[in-house]
Design a protein around this motif. Structure first.
Motif, mmCIF file in Angstrom:
data_model
loop_
_atom_site.group_PDB
_atom_site.id
_atom_site.type_symbol
_atom_site.label_atom_id
_atom_site.label_comp_id
_atom_site.label_asym_id
_atom_site.label_seq_id
_atom_site.Cartn_x
_atom_site.Cartn_y
_atom_site.Cartn_z
ATOM 1 N N TYR A 161 4.874 16.749 -0.676
ATOM 2 C CA TYR A 161 3.310 16.777 -0.890
ATOM 3 C C TYR A 161 2.511 17.245 0.305
ATOM 4 N N ASN A 162 3.368 17.541 1.567
ATOM 5 C CA ASN A 162 2.361 18.176 2.528
ATOM 6 C C ASN A 162 1.225 17.420 2.945
ATOM 7 N N VAL A 163 1.593 16.123 3.316
ATOM 8 C CA VAL A 163 0.948 15.139 3.993
ATOM 9 C C VAL A 163 1.657 14.247 5.133
ATOM 10 N N SER A 164 0.928 13.686 5.919
ATOM 11 C CA SER A 164 1.574 12.859 6.992
ATOM 12 C C SER A 164 2.070 11.643 6.706
ATOM 13 N N ALA A 165 3.026 10.973 7.415
ATOM 14 C CA ALA A 165 3.567 9.690 7.109
ATOM 15 C C ALA A 165 2.376 8.733 7.391
ATOM 16 N N ASP A 166 1.633 9.292 8.454
ATOM 17 C CA ASP A 166 0.346 8.277 8.778
ATOM 18 C C ASP A 166 -0.410 7.933 7.316
ATOM 19 N N TYR A 167 -0.538 9.064 6.745
ATOM 20 C CA TYR A 167 -1.515 8.865 5.172
ATOM 21 C C TYR A 167 -0.573 8.114 4.434
ATOM 22 N N ILE A 168 0.486 8.171 4.252
ATOM 23 C CA ILE A 168 1.178 7.543 3.089
ATOM 24 C C ILE A 168 1.521 5.967 3.630
ATOM 25 N N LEU A 169 1.597 5.775 4.855
ATOM 26 C CA LEU A 169 1.636 4.589 5.533
ATOM 27 C C LEU A 169 0.372 3.818 5.872
ATOM 28 N N ASP A 170 -0.688 4.455 5.504
ATOM 29 C CA ASP A 170 -2.017 4.125 5.503
ATOM 30 C C ASP A 170 -2.424 3.443 6.998
ATOM 31 N N LEU A 171 -2.040 4.249 7.891
ATOM 32 C CA LEU A 171 -2.285 3.875 9.284
ATOM 33 C C LEU A 171 -3.547 4.580 9.723
ATOM 34 N N PRO A 172 -4.336 3.832 10.607
ATOM 35 C CA PRO A 172 -5.734 4.516 11.191
ATOM 36 C C PRO A 172 -5.588 5.928 11.691
ATOM 37 N N LYS A 173 -6.421 6.447 11.505
ATOM 38 C CA LYS A 173 -6.612 7.996 12.048
ATOM 39 C C LYS A 173 -6.484 7.885 13.618
ATOM 40 N N ASP A 174 -7.239 6.891 14.082
ATOM 41 C CA ASP A 174 -7.530 7.055 15.719
ATOM 42 C C ASP A 174 -6.034 6.448 16.438
ATOM 43 N N MET A 184 1.010 -1.091 -0.006
ATOM 44 C CA MET A 184 -0.074 -0.077 -0.062
ATOM 45 C C MET A 184 0.898 1.189 -0.063
ATOM 46 N N LEU A 185 2.206 1.176 0.626
ATOM 47 C CA LEU A 185 2.932 2.521 0.577
ATOM 48 C C LEU A 185 3.255 2.862 -0.442
ATOM 49 N N TYR A 186 3.647 1.880 -1.473
ATOM 50 C CA TYR A 186 4.370 2.349 -2.824
ATOM 51 C C TYR A 186 3.114 2.866 -3.586
ATOM 52 N N LYS A 187 1.767 2.213 -3.462
ATOM 53 C CA LYS A 187 0.690 2.551 -4.203
ATOM 54 C C LYS A 187 0.376 3.920 -3.837
ATOM 55 N N LYS A 188 0.434 4.395 -2.517
ATOM 56 C CA LYS A 188 -0.030 5.855 -2.244
ATOM 57 C C LYS A 188 1.109 6.754 -2.699
ATOM 58 N N ILE A 189 2.230 6.490 -2.459
ATOM 59 C CA ILE A 189 3.377 7.358 -3.065
ATOM 60 C C ILE A 189 3.235 7.599 -4.695
ATOM 61 N N LYS A 190 3.023 6.645 -5.461
ATOM 62 C CA LYS A 190 2.567 6.703 -7.028
ATOM 63 C C LYS A 190 1.384 7.528 -7.159
ATOM 64 N N GLU A 191 0.336 7.366 -6.376
ATOM 65 C CA GLU A 191 -1.009 8.107 -6.484
ATOM 66 C C GLU A 191 -0.631 9.585 -6.017
ATOM 67 N N LEU A 192 0.098 9.912 -5.104
ATOM 68 C CA LEU A 192 0.407 11.248 -4.960
ATOM 69 C C LEU A 192 1.008 11.975 -5.975
ATOM 70 N N ARG A 193 1.942 11.121 -6.613
ATOM 71 C CA ARG A 193 2.696 11.808 -7.828
ATOM 72 C C ARG A 193 1.916 11.897 -8.959
ATOM 73 N N VAL A 194 1.045 10.957 -9.303
ATOM 74 C CA VAL A 194 0.240 10.899 -10.437
ATOM 75 C C VAL A 194 -0.751 12.052 -10.421
ATOM 76 N N ASP A 195 -1.461 11.951 -9.340
ATOM 77 C CA ASP A 195 -2.520 12.960 -8.981
ATOM 78 C C ASP A 195 -2.080 14.579 -9.038
ATOM 79 N N ARG A 196 -0.679 14.845 -8.944
ATOM 80 C CA ARG A 196 -0.248 16.099 -8.971
ATOM 81 C C ARG A 196 0.206 16.358 -10.164
ATOM 82 N N ASP A 197 0.181 15.597 -11.279
ATOM 83 C CA ASP A 197 1.075 15.669 -12.477
ATOM 84 C C ASP A 197 2.589 15.745 -12.530
#
Length: 72
Positions: free
Chosen positions: A53-66, A1-14
């Protein structure tokens, strides 16, 4: 999931792999290895990606918010 998030961030921002690799101070080839899960992501590169990307590591690592943080 980590690598998918990193790629999504890059692609979404062109952003190209070359652009993010330059911001990280690594080659495009090394970044490609990270994004495709061939090479491990170093903690300092994770921090740089989060700041870029101005995101948290929790977001990239797909950790729960709570998640609870340890008390000192």
């Amino acid at each position: 999931m980590l690598y998918k998030k990193i790629k999504e961030l890059r692609v979404d921002r062109d952003i190209t792999q070359f652009e993010i690799a330059k911001a990280l101070g690594i080659s495009q080839g090394n970044y490609s290895f990270i994004e495709n899960g061939v090479a491990n992501l170093k903690a300092d590169d994770l921090v740089k990606i989060c700041r870029f990307y101005n995101v948290s590591a929790d977001y990239i690592l797909d950790l729960p918010k709570d998640l609870e943080y340890p008390k000192r």
